[in-house]
Write a protein that holds these residues in place. Structure first.
Motif, mmCIF file in Angstrom:
data_model
loop_
_atom_site.group_PDB
_atom_site.id
_atom_site.type_symbol
_atom_site.label_atom_id
_atom_site.label_comp_id
_atom_site.label_asym_id
_atom_site.label_seq_id
_atom_site.Cartn_x
_atom_site.Cartn_y
_atom_site.Cartn_z
ATOM 1 N N GLN A 191 -2.054 9.623 -17.020
ATOM 2 C CA GLN A 191 -2.581 10.778 -16.293
ATOM 3 C C GLN A 191 -3.343 10.412 -15.023
ATOM 4 N N THR A 192 -3.560 9.123 -14.758
ATOM 5 C CA THR A 192 -4.435 8.724 -13.654
ATOM 6 C C THR A 192 -3.835 7.542 -12.899
ATOM 7 N N ALA A 193 -4.049 7.565 -11.581
ATOM 8 C CA ALA A 193 -3.697 6.428 -10.730
ATOM 9 C C ALA A 193 -4.969 5.930 -10.048
ATOM 10 N N PHE A 194 -5.176 4.604 -10.055
ATOM 11 C CA PHE A 194 -6.373 4.008 -9.474
ATOM 12 C C PHE A 194 -5.996 3.381 -8.138
ATOM 13 N N ILE A 195 -6.635 3.864 -7.060
ATOM 14 C CA ILE A 195 -6.313 3.428 -5.707
ATOM 15 C C ILE A 195 -7.560 2.872 -5.043
ATOM 16 N N PRO A 238 0.837 -1.207 0.000
ATOM 17 C CA PRO A 238 0.000 0.000 0.000
ATOM 18 C C PRO A 238 0.870 1.254 0.000
ATOM 19 N N VAL A 239 0.251 2.342 -0.341
ATOM 20 C CA VAL A 239 0.958 3.620 -0.366
ATOM 21 C C VAL A 239 0.125 4.666 0.369
ATOM 22 N N HIS A 240 0.798 5.724 0.754
ATOM 23 C CA HIS A 240 0.111 6.898 1.281
ATOM 24 C C HIS A 240 0.453 8.062 0.354
ATOM 25 N N LEU A 241 -0.573 8.729 -0.159
ATOM 26 C CA LEU A 241 -0.390 9.818 -1.116
ATOM 27 C C LEU A 241 -0.986 11.104 -0.562
ATOM 28 N N SER A 293 -4.669 6.721 1.700
ATOM 29 C CA SER A 293 -3.850 5.514 1.726
ATOM 30 C C SER A 293 -4.647 4.363 1.126
ATOM 31 N N GLY A 294 -3.927 3.433 0.469
ATOM 32 C CA GLY A 294 -4.590 2.283 -0.112
ATOM 33 C C GLY A 294 -3.699 1.543 -1.078
#
Length: 271
Positions: A232-236, A208-211, A223-224
């Protein structure tokens, strides 16, 4: 035959054709007036319609000293193909045609009469509602000039700015969706290359990451698990929430988390 008379007959016919529209309840005729003041014969094309003013269009003029030429011109005009219009005369008095010796029947002006429908009182429809609508009619050249003047002086082309409202609505929708995310203190700003590398590492290691997202003058955290990315997009997929699509240009900082615990005290790596 005088070629000038044949040319004059053709000229009169060419001017009549655009005006002879064969509208219903409309009277068309050519009027020849003997103008004693200017010593000439004047040709007019007149149009009568109920509820409208009479329209009179000048067609041609010639000297009134040559009545025989006028007789020849009228004969040539009647021979024009398809031009079957009544010809009336005014101001000729008791004159006769030189060739046929028939009297030139002229009469004073009298408005034509139309058969009108009787108006029924207490009718559900007002009589004024049946009057035809008068719309301006232009020739092609005149219409082109009017259209050119409109586009030159009045029309405003907003170009791409007309899509600004759609773009603002789209951004507002994104901001409203992220507005519920917790507000955090901004960390050091990372480059887009570093953020994309972090997202790729998160997918490869299934971590997981925290953005942090920067928009509207505030910094929001999320976070997820990263499900995938595009240019252009990140899906979390946050825990206990539905999947979100994050614009990469809004992500200003990112960190890998040790495990699925989203407590920020357990972060182990920061780019």
């Amino acid at each position: 035959m005088d070629d000038s008379l044949a040319s004059a007959a053709h000229q009169i016919a060419e001017r009549v054709w655009p005006l002879f529209k064969r509208l219903p309840k409309t009277i068309y005729h050519i009027l020849v007036v003997n103008d004693h003041y200017d010593d000439q014969f004047n040709f007019f094309f007149e149009i009568y319609r109920p509820h409208f003013r009479t329209h009179s269009y000048p067609l041609y003029s010639m000297s009134n000293q040559q009545l025989d030429k006028l007789e020849t011109l009228l004969r040539l005009l009647r021979e024009q193909e398809g031009l079957q219009i009544n010809i009336d005369f005014r101001g000729f008095g008791n004159q006769r045609w030189p060739e046929s010796q028939r009297r030139i029947v002229s009469h004073s002006y009298q408005a034509p009469t139309f058969k009108q429908e009787p108006i029924i009182k207490n009718s559900a429809v007002s009589p004024t509602m049946s009057a035809p609508v008068r719309l301006p009619k232009y020739h092609d050249e005149e219409a082109t000039k009017i259209a050119s003047a409109f586009f030159k002086n009045e029309y405003i082309d907003y170009g791409m700015s007309k899509w600004h409202g759609f773009r603002i609505a789209e951004l507002n929708e994104v901001e409203n969706e992220f507005a519920a995310l917790p507000i955090e203190v901004p960390q050091n700003h990372q480059s887009q290359f570093a953020i994309q590398s972090l997202l790729k590492l998160s997918i490869d290691q299934d971590q997981p990451v925290h953005l942090q997202l920067q928009f509207g003058g505030r910094c929001h955290g999320i976070s997820g698990m990263i499900l995938g990315t595009t240019e252009q997009t990140a899906f979390i997929k946050p825990a206990h929430q539905h999947q979100l699509a994050l614009p990469l240009k809004l992500i200003c900082h990112g960190e890998l988390l040790v495990n699925n615990d989203n407590d920020r005290d357990q972060r182990s790596e920061s780019l």
